[in-house]
Design an enzyme around this catalytic site. Sequence first.
Site, PDB file in Angstrom:
ATOM      1  N   TRP A  18       0.820  -1.218   0.000  1.00  0.00           N
ATOM      2  CA  TRP A  18       0.000   0.000   0.000  1.00  0.00           C
ATOM      3  C   TRP A  18       0.854   1.269   0.000  1.00  0.00           C
ATOM      4  O   TRP A  18       0.343   2.361   0.138  1.00  0.00           O
ATOM      5  CB  TRP A  18      -0.927   0.025   1.206  1.00  0.00           C
ATOM      6  CG  TRP A  18      -0.215  -0.315   2.472  1.00  0.00           C
ATOM      7  CD1 TRP A  18       0.496   0.537   3.259  1.00  0.00           C
ATOM      8  CD2 TRP A  18      -0.127  -1.593   3.068  1.00  0.00           C
ATOM      9  NE1 TRP A  18       1.034  -0.140   4.316  1.00  0.00           N
ATOM     10  CE2 TRP A  18       0.658  -1.449   4.223  1.00  0.00           C
ATOM     11  CE3 TRP A  18      -0.622  -2.877   2.741  1.00  0.00           C
ATOM     12  CZ2 TRP A  18       0.955  -2.528   5.057  1.00  0.00           C
ATOM     13  CZ3 TRP A  18      -0.328  -3.934   3.568  1.00  0.00           C
ATOM     14  CH2 TRP A  18       0.441  -3.758   4.707  1.00  0.00           C
ATOM     15  N   GLU A  31      -5.194   1.095   6.076  1.00  0.00           N
ATOM     16  CA  GLU A  31      -5.159   1.590   7.454  1.00  0.00           C
ATOM     17  C   GLU A  31      -6.164   0.848   8.335  1.00  0.00           C
ATOM     18  O   GLU A  31      -5.869   0.514   9.469  1.00  0.00           O
ATOM     19  CB  GLU A  31      -5.428   3.097   7.516  1.00  0.00           C
ATOM     20  CG  GLU A  31      -4.287   3.938   6.966  1.00  0.00           C
ATOM     21  CD  GLU A  31      -2.964   3.690   7.676  1.00  0.00           C
ATOM     22  OE1 GLU A  31      -2.969   3.361   8.876  1.00  0.00           O
ATOM     23  OE2 GLU A  31      -1.917   3.797   7.019  1.00  0.00           O
ATOM     24  N   LEU A  74     -10.046 -11.664  10.427  1.00  0.00           N
ATOM     25  CA  LEU A  74      -9.462 -10.401  10.908  1.00  0.00           C
ATOM     26  C   LEU A  74     -10.077  -9.941  12.230  1.00  0.00           C
ATOM     27  O   LEU A  74      -9.500  -9.119  12.931  1.00  0.00           O
ATOM     28  CB  LEU A  74      -9.687  -9.285   9.868  1.00  0.00           C
ATOM     29  CG  LEU A  74      -8.656  -9.165   8.740  1.00  0.00           C
ATOM     30  CD1 LEU A  74      -9.090  -8.104   7.743  1.00  0.00           C
ATOM     31  CD2 LEU A  74      -7.285  -8.812   9.294  1.00  0.00           C
ATOM     32  N   TYR A 114      -7.321   9.135  13.655  1.00  0.00           N
ATOM     33  CA  TYR A 114      -6.119   8.514  13.098  1.00  0.00           C
ATOM     34  C   TYR A 114      -6.267   8.264  11.595  1.00  0.00           C
ATOM     35  O   TYR A 114      -5.417   8.660  10.785  1.00  0.00           O
ATOM     36  CB  TYR A 114      -5.825   7.201  13.854  1.00  0.00           C
ATOM     37  CG  TYR A 114      -4.786   6.391  13.145  1.00  0.00           C
ATOM     38  CD1 TYR A 114      -3.442   6.724  13.260  1.00  0.00           C
ATOM     39  CD2 TYR A 114      -5.147   5.332  12.307  1.00  0.00           C
ATOM     40  CE1 TYR A 114      -2.477   6.021  12.562  1.00  0.00           C
ATOM     41  CE2 TYR A 114      -4.193   4.631  11.608  1.00  0.00           C
ATOM     42  CZ  TYR A 114      -2.865   4.978  11.742  1.00  0.00           C
ATOM     43  OH  TYR A 114      -1.914   4.295  11.045  1.00  0.00           O
ATOM     44  N   ASP A 132       0.133   6.719  15.378  1.00  0.00           N
ATOM     45  CA  ASP A 132      -0.260   5.341  15.698  1.00  0.00           C
ATOM     46  C   ASP A 132       0.586   4.879  16.898  1.00  0.00           C
ATOM     47  O   ASP A 132       1.384   5.654  17.433  1.00  0.00           O
ATOM     48  CB  ASP A 132      -0.121   4.425  14.467  1.00  0.00           C
ATOM     49  CG  ASP A 132       1.326   4.169  14.086  1.00  0.00           C
ATOM     50  OD1 ASP A 132       2.242   4.805  14.677  1.00  0.00           O
ATOM     51  OD2 ASP A 132       1.565   3.327  13.202  1.00  0.00           O
TER      52      ASP A 132
END
Length: 352
Positions: A18, A31, A74, A114, A132
Amino acid sequence: MHQKLHHWYQLNKRDLPWRNTNNPYIIWLSEIILQQTRVEQGSPYFINFVKNYETITQFANADINDILKLWQGLGYYSRARNMHNTAQIIRDNYNGEFPNNYNELIKLKGIGPYTAAAIASFAFNEPKSVVDGNVYRVIARFAGIYTDINSTEGKKEFALAAQELLDSENPATHNQAMMELGAMVCKPQNPDCINCPIQENCFAFSKKEQANLPVKIKKLKTKERYFNYFVFEFGNKTYLKQRGPKDIWQGLFEFPMLEMSLLKNPSEVLDELVKNEFISKTEKVKIQFLENYKHILTHQKLFASFWKITCKTKPNLSNECIEIEIDEIKKYAVPRLLEKLISNDKLQHQLF
Ligand code: SF4
């Protein structure tokens, strides 16, 4: 600091799928996926999503069940649902184009500070710092900030410090470089300070404080406990036991009890009394439910059931139990939980 950091990043950055894009959809996808998984685990998911849905409109048009299937493994499935909603809002209200600034991005469901900062800076080069977990660590050490990173106050302080450190000419590269530095060099354990490009101005390095930063105060989990209390009545006697050390209420008195799931009825109580040899199998006792109480301590939630056990022979209790006259009970220091029972007006005739 900026020049050294950027130079290091250009030479050392990992080639992640990415990176090298300013497509907000790709950045958003990566993200969100990386918020809950490590790079190695998240990469195959990311690649799969991009292969199946090349654009945000394709993603928005997809069946949610297909998205959930791709997401499988996930965890945090609400994130996948929120992403699908967000994609549909962008398709319907924004012509399928991500808003191009932080203030608009943050209004979208499922996009927090974020993610909004990451999209705004990586895709649109807006001078917004991205903080982060890795960046918290770098900033705490570099700037010597000892405020707890989990506190509201800490979050504000770190956001300000990150914004001050930001290279506003190159926010995208700066943010990526800070994240990469935290992941690759300024690691939680044994940071590689010797090879760190910002070592010269680093507070933790000069003061040897790396192991003490960042400060992260763990919230203690609330523990639930279940107490079954037995108010034995033998003639005009009852029994108390003093609580020992290394637990709550050290030194206070309480009725004999069993800490286990709450007993629901007299027959369960009888079984446990026999099993724990408080009474013999042949003993005829009368069992009456008295009351249930919930009691909250700082890190414990207590659920207590009180049962009155009327016996014809003396119950078989440990030597630590003392025998007292029932109406003497008010002379003993008892926890608040027992006090509630003893002073409950409705129970007076049953207790005394
Ligand atoms: S010098 Fe060490 S502690 Fe300071 S930022 Fe670099 S790796 Fe982290």
